[in-house]
Design an enzyme around this catalytic site. Structure first.
Site, PDB file in Angstrom:
ATOM      1  N   GLN A  70       0.839  -1.205   0.000  1.00  0.00           N
ATOM      2  CA  GLN A  70       0.000   0.000   0.000  1.00  0.00           C
ATOM      3  C   GLN A  70       0.873   1.253   0.000  1.00  0.00           C
ATOM      4  O   GLN A  70       1.969   1.237   0.561  1.00  0.00           O
ATOM      5  CB  GLN A  70      -0.902   0.001   1.231  1.00  0.00           C
ATOM      6  CG  GLN A  70      -1.980  -1.066   1.146  1.00  0.00           C
ATOM      7  CD  GLN A  70      -2.881  -1.072   2.370  1.00  0.00           C
ATOM      8  OE1 GLN A  70      -3.207  -0.017   2.909  1.00  0.00           O
ATOM      9  NE2 GLN A  70      -3.250  -2.250   2.803  1.00  0.00           N
TER      10      GLN A  70
HETATM   11  N1  LIG Z   1      -7.952 -14.153  -9.810  1.00  0.00           N
HETATM   12  C1  LIG Z   1      -6.836 -14.053  -9.111  1.00  0.00           C
HETATM   13  N2  LIG Z   1      -6.834 -13.316  -7.983  1.00  0.00           N
HETATM   14  C2  LIG Z   1      -5.684 -13.252  -7.272  1.00  0.00           C
HETATM   15  C3  LIG Z   1      -4.513 -13.904  -7.695  1.00  0.00           C
HETATM   16  N3  LIG Z   1      -3.535 -13.636  -6.799  1.00  0.00           N
HETATM   17  C4  LIG Z   1      -4.085 -12.844  -5.870  1.00  0.00           C
HETATM   18  N4  LIG Z   1      -5.388 -12.610  -6.149  1.00  0.00           N
HETATM   19  C5  LIG Z   1      -6.324 -11.795  -5.354  1.00  0.00           C
HETATM   20  O1  LIG Z   1      -5.836 -10.473  -5.332  1.00  0.00           O
HETATM   21  C6  LIG Z   1      -6.112  -9.850  -4.063  1.00  0.00           C
HETATM   22  C7  LIG Z   1      -4.832  -9.320  -3.462  1.00  0.00           C
HETATM   23  O2  LIG Z   1      -3.970 -10.406  -3.132  1.00  0.00           O
HETATM   24  P1  LIG Z   1      -2.808 -10.257  -2.049  1.00  0.00           P
HETATM   25  O3  LIG Z   1      -1.997 -11.494  -2.137  1.00  0.00           O
HETATM   26  O4  LIG Z   1      -3.340  -9.869  -0.729  1.00  0.00           O
HETATM   27  O5  LIG Z   1      -2.011  -9.018  -2.659  1.00  0.00           O
HETATM   28  P2  LIG Z   1      -0.704  -8.327  -2.077  1.00  0.00           P
HETATM   29  O6  LIG Z   1       0.129  -7.957  -3.242  1.00  0.00           O
HETATM   30  O7  LIG Z   1      -0.081  -9.189  -1.050  1.00  0.00           O
HETATM   31  O8  LIG Z   1      -1.294  -7.011  -1.430  1.00  0.00           O
HETATM   32  P3  LIG Z   1      -0.648  -6.116  -0.230  1.00  0.00           P
HETATM   33  O9  LIG Z   1      -0.355  -7.035   0.898  1.00  0.00           O
HETATM   34  O10 LIG Z   1      -1.687  -5.096   0.099  1.00  0.00           O
HETATM   35  O11 LIG Z   1       0.579  -5.478  -0.814  1.00  0.00           O
HETATM   36  C8  LIG Z   1      -6.792 -10.933  -3.207  1.00  0.00           C
HETATM   37  O12 LIG Z   1      -8.178 -10.736  -3.286  1.00  0.00           O
HETATM   38  C9  LIG Z   1      -6.377 -12.232  -3.898  1.00  0.00           C
HETATM   39  O13 LIG Z   1      -7.331 -13.255  -3.693  1.00  0.00           O
HETATM   40  C10 LIG Z   1      -4.540 -14.675  -8.903  1.00  0.00           C
HETATM   41  O14 LIG Z   1      -3.590 -15.280  -9.376  1.00  0.00           O
HETATM   42  N5  LIG Z   1      -5.741 -14.703  -9.556  1.00  0.00           N
END
Ligand SMILES: Nc1nc2c(ncn2[C@@H]2O[C@H](COP(=O)(O)OP(=O)(O)OP(=O)(O)O)[C@@H](O)[C@H]2O)c(=O)[nH]1
Ligand SMILES: [Mg+2]
Length: 188
Positions: A70
């Site tokens: 974020q």
């Molecule tokens: N359809 C789909 N959704 C995904 C995939 N990978 C992650 N998501 C979705 O994307 C959203 C964010 O995923 P996170 O893994 O929390 O993202 P992040 O990069 O760790 O985010 P921060 O911790 O805020 O930096 C969630 O709702 C997941 O379920 C994917 O390969 N396919």
């Protein structure tokens, strides 16, 4: 041989690889780690600080640092660069409108001296929900262009389309990270 190279080489002899996972919020960093660890990928929430996870692969231990993306957390990214062997930058292909923002952050990170010489893996995540009007090759070339990857000469880099949900290509990403790090054992 510089001090940084000596430290890196010693760490490799200890069979430890430090992987730094960065990218915009919601790009899927935490989900990618969960998928690699065979955990439930549907159980994620935004990372408010950082998580460290360990993955054993061949004779190596990968210490994966997954940092919250974020905008309010990005100033803290700079606390995590030390001794990074591999930087994994995650891009959400279902949010192409955020590509410019991703590039701006990526460019800032690459200016960091402490990352000189580390490998660079760019994961184009969420290919399971790719925009219908885009092809995989098209998205890869958009990202190569938007992130100015061809101008990067001081890092080995690779772009890999993946899905944390289906696990597609994730293993290939780990293979690449480890193989690139291993090469350094012989060229430093
Ligand atoms: N359809 C789909 N959704 C995904 C995939 N990978 C992650 N998501 C979705 O994307 C959203 C964010 O995923 P996170 O893994 O929390 O993202 P992040 O990069 O760790 O985010 P921060 O911790 O805020 O930096 C969630 O709702 C997941 O379920 C994917 O390969 N396919
Ligand atoms: Mg996260």
């Amino acid at each position: 041989m510089g001090l940084l190279s000596i430290i890196r080489k010693q760490k490799l002899k200890d069979k430890e690889i430090r992987v730094l996972l960065l990218g915009l919020d919601n790009s899927g960093k935490t989900t990618i780690v969960k998928s690699l660890l065979n955990e439930d990928v549907k159980e994620v929430s935004p990372t408010m600080g950082f998580n460290i996870n360990t993955l054993s692969y061949q004779e190596f231990t990968l210490n994966i640092w997954d940092i919250g993306g974020q905008s309010t957390l990005r100033p803290f990214w700079f606390n995590y660069f030390e001794r990074t062997d591999s930087l994994v930058w995650v891009v959400d292909v279902s949010a192409i409108s955020r590509l410019r923002e991703s590039f701006q952050e990526f460019e800032k990170v690459l200016q960091e001296d402490r990352l000189v010489g580390c490998n660079l893996l760019i994961l184009l995540n969420k290919i399971d929900i790719m925009p219908a009007d885009k092809t995989l090759d098209g998205i890869v070339s958009d990202v190569v262009e938007e992130l100015h990857l061809k101008e990067i000469t001081n890092h080995c880099w690779k772009v890999l389309p993946v899905s944390a949900y289906t696990g597609q290509n994730l293993q290939q990403g780990v293979d690449w990270v480890v193989e690139e790090v291993k090469k350094r054992l012989y060229i430093l």
